[in-house]
Enzyme design. Sequence first.
Site, PDB file in Angstrom:
ATOM      1  CB  THR A   1       2.632  -4.016  13.040  1.00  0.00           C
ATOM      2  OG1 THR A   1       1.250  -3.835  12.725  1.00  0.00           O
ATOM      3  CG2 THR A   1       3.371  -4.529  11.821  1.00  0.00           C
TER       4      THR A   1
ATOM      5  CG  PHE B   1       5.179  -0.547  10.015  1.00  0.00           C
ATOM      6  CD1 PHE B   1       6.365  -0.019   9.536  1.00  0.00           C
ATOM      7  CD2 PHE B   1       4.718  -1.732   9.446  1.00  0.00           C
ATOM      8  CE1 PHE B   1       7.086  -0.661   8.536  1.00  0.00           C
ATOM      9  CE2 PHE B   1       5.422  -2.377   8.448  1.00  0.00           C
ATOM     10  CZ  PHE B   1       6.617  -1.849   7.990  1.00  0.00           C
TER      11      PHE B   1
ATOM     12  CD  GLU C   1      -7.506  -0.748  13.345  1.00  0.00           C
ATOM     13  OE1 GLU C   1      -7.652  -1.787  14.002  1.00  0.00           O
ATOM     14  OE2 GLU C   1      -6.416  -0.375  12.886  1.00  0.00           O
ATOM     15  NE  ARG C   2      -9.968  -4.503   9.563  1.00  0.00           N
ATOM     16  CZ  ARG C   2      -9.699  -5.741   9.891  1.00  0.00           C
ATOM     17  NH1 ARG C   2     -10.677  -6.605  10.047  1.00  0.00           N
ATOM     18  NH2 ARG C   2      -8.451  -6.118  10.084  1.00  0.00           N
TER      19      ARG C   2
ATOM     20  NE  ARG D   1      -3.504  24.863 -16.184  1.00  0.00           N
ATOM     21  CZ  ARG D   1      -2.292  25.392 -16.163  1.00  0.00           C
ATOM     22  NH1 ARG D   1      -2.040  26.433 -15.374  1.00  0.00           N
ATOM     23  NH2 ARG D   1      -1.335  24.902 -16.898  1.00  0.00           N
TER      24      ARG D   1
ATOM     25  CG  LEU E   1      -9.127  15.428 -14.122  1.00  0.00           C
ATOM     26  CD1 LEU E   1     -10.532  15.385 -13.515  1.00  0.00           C
ATOM     27  CD2 LEU E   1      -9.221  15.499 -15.635  1.00  0.00           C
TER      28      LEU E   1
ATOM     29  N   GLY F   1      -2.934  18.151 -13.868  1.00  0.00           N
ATOM     30  CA  GLY F   1      -1.714  18.213 -14.657  1.00  0.00           C
ATOM     31  C   GLY F   1      -0.487  18.286 -13.747  1.00  0.00           C
TER      32      GLY F   1
HETATM   33  C1  LIG Z   1       1.753   4.349   8.011  1.00  0.00           C
HETATM   34  C2  LIG Z   1       1.452   3.096   8.775  1.00  0.00           C
HETATM   35  C3  LIG Z   1       0.931   3.208  10.046  1.00  0.00           C
HETATM   36  C4  LIG Z   1       0.700   2.049  10.802  1.00  0.00           C
HETATM   37  N1  LIG Z   1       0.261   2.157  12.096  1.00  0.00           N
HETATM   38  C5  LIG Z   1       0.219   1.047  12.873  1.00  0.00           C
HETATM   39  C6  LIG Z   1      -0.043   1.160  14.281  1.00  0.00           C
HETATM   40  O1  LIG Z   1      -0.285   2.246  14.817  1.00  0.00           O
HETATM   41  N2  LIG Z   1      -0.027   0.019  15.023  1.00  0.00           N
HETATM   42  C7  LIG Z   1       0.237  -1.201  14.484  1.00  0.00           C
HETATM   43  O2  LIG Z   1       0.243  -2.178  15.217  1.00  0.00           O
HETATM   44  N3  LIG Z   1       0.478  -1.338  13.157  1.00  0.00           N
HETATM   45  C8  LIG Z   1       0.494  -0.236  12.348  1.00  0.00           C
HETATM   46  N4  LIG Z   1       0.781  -0.372  11.007  1.00  0.00           N
HETATM   47  C9  LIG Z   1       1.025  -1.692  10.460  1.00  0.00           C
HETATM   48  C10 LIG Z   1      -0.061  -2.201   9.532  1.00  0.00           C
HETATM   49  O3  LIG Z   1      -1.216  -2.554  10.255  1.00  0.00           O
HETATM   50  C11 LIG Z   1       0.556  -3.370   8.749  1.00  0.00           C
HETATM   51  O4  LIG Z   1       1.493  -2.810   7.841  1.00  0.00           O
HETATM   52  C12 LIG Z   1      -0.483  -4.186   8.018  1.00  0.00           C
HETATM   53  O5  LIG Z   1      -1.280  -4.902   8.921  1.00  0.00           O
HETATM   54  C13 LIG Z   1       0.165  -5.187   7.034  1.00  0.00           C
HETATM   55  O6  LIG Z   1       1.161  -5.937   7.667  1.00  0.00           O
HETATM   56  P1  LIG Z   1       2.633  -6.043   7.016  1.00  0.00           P
HETATM   57  O7  LIG Z   1       3.089  -4.668   6.689  1.00  0.00           O
HETATM   58  O8  LIG Z   1       3.484  -6.852   7.917  1.00  0.00           O
HETATM   59  O9  LIG Z   1       2.421  -6.803   5.654  1.00  0.00           O
HETATM   60  P2  LIG Z   1       2.353  -8.433   5.455  1.00  0.00           P
HETATM   61  O10 LIG Z   1       1.433  -9.014   6.471  1.00  0.00           O
HETATM   62  O11 LIG Z   1       3.735  -8.948   5.361  1.00  0.00           O
HETATM   63  O12 LIG Z   1       1.657  -8.492   4.037  1.00  0.00           O
HETATM   64  C14 LIG Z   1       2.357  -8.268   2.802  1.00  0.00           C
HETATM   65  C15 LIG Z   1       1.362  -8.404   1.660  1.00  0.00           C
HETATM   66  O13 LIG Z   1       0.822  -9.743   1.670  1.00  0.00           O
HETATM   67  C16 LIG Z   1      -0.572  -9.691   1.737  1.00  0.00           C
HETATM   68  N5  LIG Z   1      -1.116 -10.807   2.537  1.00  0.00           N
HETATM   69  C17 LIG Z   1      -0.856 -11.092   3.832  1.00  0.00           C
HETATM   70  N6  LIG Z   1      -1.579 -12.140   4.240  1.00  0.00           N
HETATM   71  C18 LIG Z   1      -2.332 -12.532   3.181  1.00  0.00           C
HETATM   72  C19 LIG Z   1      -3.292 -13.558   2.952  1.00  0.00           C
HETATM   73  N7  LIG Z   1      -3.678 -14.404   3.938  1.00  0.00           N
HETATM   74  N8  LIG Z   1      -3.850 -13.666   1.725  1.00  0.00           N
HETATM   75  C20 LIG Z   1      -3.481 -12.826   0.735  1.00  0.00           C
HETATM   76  N9  LIG Z   1      -2.603 -11.831   0.882  1.00  0.00           N
HETATM   77  C21 LIG Z   1      -2.026 -11.666   2.086  1.00  0.00           C
HETATM   78  C22 LIG Z   1      -0.893  -8.357   2.399  1.00  0.00           C
HETATM   79  O14 LIG Z   1      -2.199  -7.921   2.084  1.00  0.00           O
HETATM   80  C23 LIG Z   1       0.161  -7.473   1.785  1.00  0.00           C
HETATM   81  O15 LIG Z   1      -0.260  -7.049   0.513  1.00  0.00           O
HETATM   82  C24 LIG Z   1       0.963   0.781  10.230  1.00  0.00           C
HETATM   83  C25 LIG Z   1       1.455   0.677   8.929  1.00  0.00           C
HETATM   84  C26 LIG Z   1       1.702   1.827   8.203  1.00  0.00           C
HETATM   85  C27 LIG Z   1       2.269   1.675   6.818  1.00  0.00           C
END
Ligand SMILES: Cc1cc2nc3c(=O)[nH]c(=O)nc-3n(C[C@H](O)[C@H](O)[C@H](O)COP(=O)(O)OP(=O)(O)OC[C@H]3O[C@@H](n4cnc5c(N)ncnc54)[C@H](O)[C@@H]3O)c2cc1C
Length: 395
Positions: free
Chosen positions: A127, A157, A243-244, A269, A338, A340
């Site tokens: 990212t 991130f 991963e998923r 409680r 639940l 509170g």
């Molecule tokens: C705590 C944390 C740990 C993470 N760890 C890692 C890591 O180790 N390595 C790494 O590489 N990344 C990591 N990430 C990044 C994470 O994978 C991204 O935050 C995620 O893929 C979403 O990308 P973005 O934040 O840029 O949101 P964006 O891509 O800007 O998306 C913003 C919103 O738009 C929506 N959206 C985007 N495209 C579409 C579409 N085609 N149709 C409809 N809706 C859409 C998204 O679902 C989201 O709701 C981490 C993030 C967090 C918060």
Amino acid sequence: MFKRDLFNADHEAFRDTVRRFIDQEIAPHHERWEHEGLVPRELWLKAGAAGLLCCTVPEAYGGAGADYLFDVVVFEEMARSGFTGPGFMIHCDLVATYIASFGSEAQKRLWLPRMVRGQAIGSLGMTEPHAGSDLKAIRTKAVRDGDDYVISGQKVFISNGQLCDVIVLATKTDSAAGAKGVTLFLVDTSLPGFRRGKNLQKVGMKAQDTSELFFDDLRVPASAMLGEEGRGFELMMTKLAQERLAQAIRSATVAETVIDWTVDYTAGRKAFGKTIGDFQNTQFKLAELKAEATVARVFTDRCIASFMNGELDAVDAAIAKMQLSNLHCKVVDECLQLFGGWGYMWEYPIARAYADARVVKIAGGSIEVMKHIIGREMFARYRPRDTRLTDINPA
Ligand SMILES: Cc1cc2nc3c(=O)[nH]c(=O)nc-3n(C[C@H](O)[C@H](O)[C@H](O)COP(=O)(O)OP(=O)(O)OC[C@H]3O[C@@H](n4cnc5c(N)ncnc54)[C@H](O)[C@@H]3O)c2cc1C
């Protein structure tokens, strides 16, 4: 109730080891690590010595060569404990797996034994500030210069970012080629030109470090490339189902655990001369959540079995990630209710679980991206079945 039939006696013995490790080495310190924003390196070394890291790495590279279920046991027990500081899942399930699957012999020998021992910590750098869901839009560049590549750009991130020794880094080697311009490198973070940015302040998972990373003309030999030039996107896609699945496994376990905590709490409680658990509202709510968690568990276990047979596809993995992430967030929210006011207090694990949960709908592919994968497949497979629908106006 159905009994889970995935695990054998060896897996269950290992589960006891993992639980003991968590009780002794993580539980007493986790609150302090939340304040510090990361877990110490010593914890990784201890986890390595106890055999908790990268269980599937072959013996030739210092691992146990165990089956995937041993990794699953670690993910489940970490999730059951409610301690989210140690970023073992990314290290084992992603980084080590990328290296084991796509690495050269030299790369495997260099990194895997140290990763198994906890001496080298892995992170996945995909990212960027302007590109998350749309990974092919990344801008971090790797430019060929003689026998080297020179990398410049920025990531954000990144889990384990403050601690990592090796990064599976997604770069662009051809900025005009879209997905076909993406190339992966294994970047050693001791090289000049690597810089860690801030440890980012998050809503939850406070003991896990999440960072900005910077690459300022960082020079790597061509031998640090993971796989082939221009094939990085393709490689990333092949690992997304795994991963998923790991995230679904975590969510399934958190959902079950939080429901158990809530039964325990509400059974004790009292209000209006009864326990909270005596109210029909409590029992109905928990019964609904239990039913959903049970059905979700069966699907998750089916996905694990399917993955182990090499059959888990992107759509089933997306369904698991989407359903389990939604359930995870629903369970922590409704269970917290639940408890509170006590449920809102940080000293209660349910409060932490609530804060830790929210990210599961975003990271590792957001809910919307999962819907996109599922929907795209449905329409790609669509063939007209009923002429009455297609020949509406034959004239
Ligand atoms: C705590 C944390 C740990 C993470 N760890 C890692 C890591 O180790 N390595 C790494 O590489 N990344 C990591 N990430 C990044 C994470 O994978 C991204 O935050 C995620 O893929 C979403 O990308 P973005 O934040 O840029 O949101 P964006 O891509 O800007 O998306 C913003 C919103 O738009 C929506 N959206 C985007 N495209 C579409 C579409 N085609 N149709 C409809 N809706 C859409 C998204 O679902 C989201 O709701 C981490 C993030 C967090 C918060």
